[in-house]
Design an enzyme around this catalytic site. Structure first.
Site, short mmCIF file in Angstrom:
data_model
loop_
_atom_site.label_atom_id
_atom_site.label_comp_id
_atom_site.label_asym_id
_atom_site.label_seq_id
_atom_site.Cartn_x
_atom_site.Cartn_y
_atom_site.Cartn_z
N ASP A 128 91.61 18.52 60.39
CA ASP A 128 90.65 18.91 59.36
C ASP A 128 89.59 19.88 59.91
OD1 ASP A 128 89.60 18.81 56.79
OD2 ASP A 128 89.79 16.64 56.65
N ASN B 113 89.38 30.52 55.92
CA ASN B 113 89.52 31.68 56.80
C ASN B 113 90.92 32.26 56.74
OD1 ASN B 113 86.84 31.70 58.49
ND2 ASN B 113 87.48 29.57 58.32
N ASP C 12 90.10 20.50 48.20
CA ASP C 12 90.87 19.28 47.92
C ASP C 12 91.36 19.19 46.48
OD1 ASP C 12 90.16 18.72 50.48
OD2 ASP C 12 89.24 16.78 50.05
C1 GLA Z 1 89.04 16.49 53.77
C2 GLA Z 1 90.51 16.79 53.57
C3 GLA Z 1 91.13 15.67 52.74
C4 GLA Z 1 90.95 14.34 53.48
C5 GLA Z 1 89.47 14.09 53.77
C6 GLA Z 1 89.28 12.89 54.68
O1 GLA Z 1 88.32 16.54 52.58
O2 GLA Z 1 90.69 18.03 52.93
O3 GLA Z 1 92.50 15.93 52.50
O4 GLA Z 1 91.70 14.35 54.67
O5 GLA Z 1 88.87 15.22 54.39
O6 GLA Z 1 87.93 12.68 55.00
#
Ligand code: GLA
Length: 395
Positions: free
Chosen positions: A148, A185, A203
């Site tokens: 992440d 990016n 997300d």
């Molecule tokens: C980010 C990612 C998600 C998930 C959360 C977990 O938002 O994009 O897919 O993994 O973190 O904290």
């Protein structure tokens, strides 16, 4: 001179070998389950084990979903040697034991970390500990790392992801690196050779009944973002429109079918996040539609292109397939049914010569052949739904 030649031949052999590993790691888009979309922070080893068992008993593993990925919140700190430590209350047996459990069921084991100092949920990230973490994952038998981008303190994304990919490479253990940088990016421009897939968007959202927002909006906006990115996807390198929300939130049956179909059209990684402990057979039927999965997993690895948009809501998407045919999706973003007459003759309709060549036409959700490209059709696409077809060269 001889030494130099030998050095370069070894180098060539090593890099050819690394390339071979990279190419075979995700020659088709990875498929599996991830804990985030249904459990969020609330995970523990019993839940993950239960899901592992259900992946087998529901037939999902045999339909191709082989990765079982634990997302954020499995980790709490670092020990005296800076090794990452799993939450002792939630994962008392440790991650190695969990990986063994998952592997024993014919599945692969995935884990989550972050290129920042902390993960998005505030757990310890891998920044500065990349080589220790990769070595630890390799020791545990981890097969997949979702990496992440929270708390990155302005780091250079390409460098940050390169460091983790190098750390993985040095372990000699094949681990898929899923670049979860949300498209900030443009990872599609530099992700190849670093990871096997990269997120292209914020997300995906599933919304529960009663919220003043419709979850499908997030799906439609991701579809729009995917449209121009088709040149960047292919075997070993996949644009990732995020994990599937099929079965979650307020999506209707038709919306779930639309969501799954479009992800298959995109050659997207099919990582779903549905709670299998209370699974609805209709949702399982969507996830295990082998004809749709075959389109996702087609070895050409092409991402569908939007061939036509009519008005604001009606789109025609085409995905070239290895057998010389194509998958076709009529996508209706409107909240009422889309009814239209259609014929395939000529080149203009879908970019294929349907006058010189004959194709059979199969409906992927009805599981039946509905005619060939000489016939005339009247299609009725449900609100927020699709009609998904497969065109196969006739004998
Ligand atoms: C980010 C990612 C998600 C998930 C959360 C977990 O938002 O994009 O897919 O993994 O973190 O904290």
């Amino acid at each position: 001179m001889k030494i130099i030649i030998l050095f370069f031949s070894i180098l060539a052999a090593v890099s050819a070998n690394a390339q071979a590993v990279a190419d075979t790691l995700c020659s088709t888009p990875p498929m599996g389950w991830n804990s985030w979309n249904c459990f969020h922070r609330d995970i523990d080893e019993d839940k993950i084990k239960e899901i592992a068992d259900l992946m087998v008993s529901t037939g999902l593993r045999d339909a191709g979903y082989t990765y079982l990925n634990v997302d954020d919140c499995w980790q709490t700190g670092r020990d005296n040697s800076f090794r990452i430590v799993a939450d002792e209350k939630k994962f008392p047996s440790g991650m190695k034991a969990l990986a063994d459990y998952v592997h024993a069921r014919g599945l692969k084991f995935g884990i989550y970390s972050c290129a920042g100092t902390k993960t998005c949920a505030g757990r310890p990230g891998s920044r500065g500990y990349e080589y220790i973490d990769a070595a630890t994952y390799a020791e545990w038998g981890v097969d997949f790392l979702k990496y992440d981008w929270c708390n990155n303190n302005g780091a250079n994304a390409r460098e940050a992801y390169y460091i983790m990919s190098d750390a993985i490479r040095q372990t000699g253990h094949p681990i898929v690196l899923s670049i979860c940088e949300w498209g900030d990016n443009k990872p599609w421009e530099w992700g190849q050779g670093i990871g096997q897939m990269w997120r292209i968007s914020p997300d995906i959202v599933a919304v529960c009944e009663g919220d003043n927002y419709w979850g499908g909006a997030s799906i439609f906006s991701i579809i729009d973002r995917m449209a121009p990115l088709w040149p960047y996807s292919g075997p070993g390198n996949w644009n990732d429109p995020d994990m599937l929300q099929v079965g979650n939130g307020d999506l209707t049956y038709d919306e779930n079918v639309m969501h799954f179909s479009m992800w298959c059209m995109f050659s997207a990684p099919l990582i779903f996040g549905y709670d299998l402990r209370s699974a609805d057979p209709k949702i399982l039927e969507i996830l295990t539609n082998r004809e749709a999965i075959a389109i996702d997993q087609d070895r050409l690895g092409k991402q569908a292109m939007m061939f036509e948009r009519t008005g604001k809501y009606h789109e025609t998407w085409v995905k070239e397939l290895a057998d010389g045919g194509a998958a076709l999706c009529f996508l209706n973003k409107d909240d009422k049914e889309w009814v239209f007459d259609y014929h395939f003759w000529g080149f203009d309709n879908i970019g294929m010569d349907c006058t010189g060549n004959l194709y059979t036409v199969r409906d992927i959700w009805k599981h039946k052949n509905i005619g060939d490209t000489k016939d005339r059709y009247r299609f009725k696409v449900p609100a927020h739904g699709v009609i998904m077809l497969r065109l196969t060269p006739a004998e």
